[in-house]
Scaffold this active site. Structure first.
Site, PDB file in Angstrom:
ATOM      1  N   SER A 198      -6.877   2.290  -7.054  1.00  0.00           N
ATOM      2  CA  SER A 198      -7.815   3.503  -6.374  1.00  0.00           C
ATOM      3  C   SER A 198      -8.772   3.864  -6.658  1.00  0.00           C
ATOM      4  O   SER A 198      -9.650   4.649  -5.214  1.00  0.00           O
ATOM      5  CB  SER A 198      -7.043   4.990  -7.937  1.00  0.00           C
ATOM      6  OG  SER A 198      -6.073   4.997  -7.996  1.00  0.00           O
ATOM      7  N   HIS A 218       1.113   2.410  -6.032  1.00  0.00           N
ATOM      8  CA  HIS A 218       1.396   2.959  -7.353  1.00  0.00           C
ATOM      9  C   HIS A 218       3.277   4.052  -6.666  1.00  0.00           C
ATOM     10  O   HIS A 218       4.364   3.743  -7.056  1.00  0.00           O
ATOM     11  CB  HIS A 218       1.069   4.325  -7.594  1.00  0.00           C
ATOM     12  CG  HIS A 218      -0.730   3.631  -8.062  1.00  0.00           C
ATOM     13  ND1 HIS A 218      -1.818   4.567  -7.689  1.00  0.00           N
ATOM     14  CD2 HIS A 218      -0.951   3.056  -9.107  1.00  0.00           C
ATOM     15  CE1 HIS A 218      -2.549   4.244  -8.435  1.00  0.00           C
ATOM     16  NE2 HIS A 218      -2.513   3.030  -9.287  1.00  0.00           N
TER      17      HIS A 218
END
Length: 159
Positions: free
Chosen positions: A129, A18
């Site tokens: 994640s 990210h």
């Protein structure tokens, strides 16, 4: 022309994939708004404020990046921020179908907003994640996949 991009996600937690994508986007767009979605249907490990706080700390060296929490319809949030671009990451072909559905729906809801896709750096192409949380929850070392701020927060939650 000044272009503002919104990069939405749950960021539970923010990975190096990210942050790499955000760093690269910050060189392309005048402003990048990292939109941290409340997304309670995903039952996040971290609450919204924790995710916003971590993202702000991780991205603090990028002056044209702003972090906001949100729980509204994404296209409404994008319009509220005077942005015209939704930025999304594509890790693998498996992401493509879902991301195309989202992009098509967003275009139908608001045709003035474009969705652009960036691919991750090769070293981050497998990161998610969910994988980071899974490894951490089972006692694995995730320091090479996330910022030290995230490592510390994971350690404080997982004892």
């Amino acid at each position: 022309m000044s272009v503002i991009a919104v990069y939405p996600g749950t960021f539970d937690p923010m990975t190096n994939g990210h942050s790499d994508l955000i760093q690269r986007a910050s060189r392309i767009f005048e402003k990048v708004i990292v939109a941290v979605a409340a997304n309670p249907s995903k039952t996040p490990l971290f609450d919204l404020q924790q995710r916003v706080d971590m993202a702000e700390e991780i991205l603090s060296d990028l002056p044209n990046v702003e972090v906001c929490g949100f729980s509204a319809l994404l296209v409404n949030f994008v319009k509220e921020k005077n942005a015209h671009v939704i930025l999304r990451g594509l890790r693998a072909v498996s992401d493509f179908e879902f991301e195309m559905q989202l992009a098509s729906m967003n275009r139908r809801l608001e045709n003035e907003i474009e969705t652009l896709f960036l691919t991750p750096s090769e070293q981050n192409s497998f990161l998610s994640s969910s994988l980071v949380k899974e490894v951490a929850l089972h006692g694995g070392d995730v320091h090479e996949f996330v910022h030290p701020v995230v490592v510390a927060e994971l350690k404080s939650i997982i004892r």
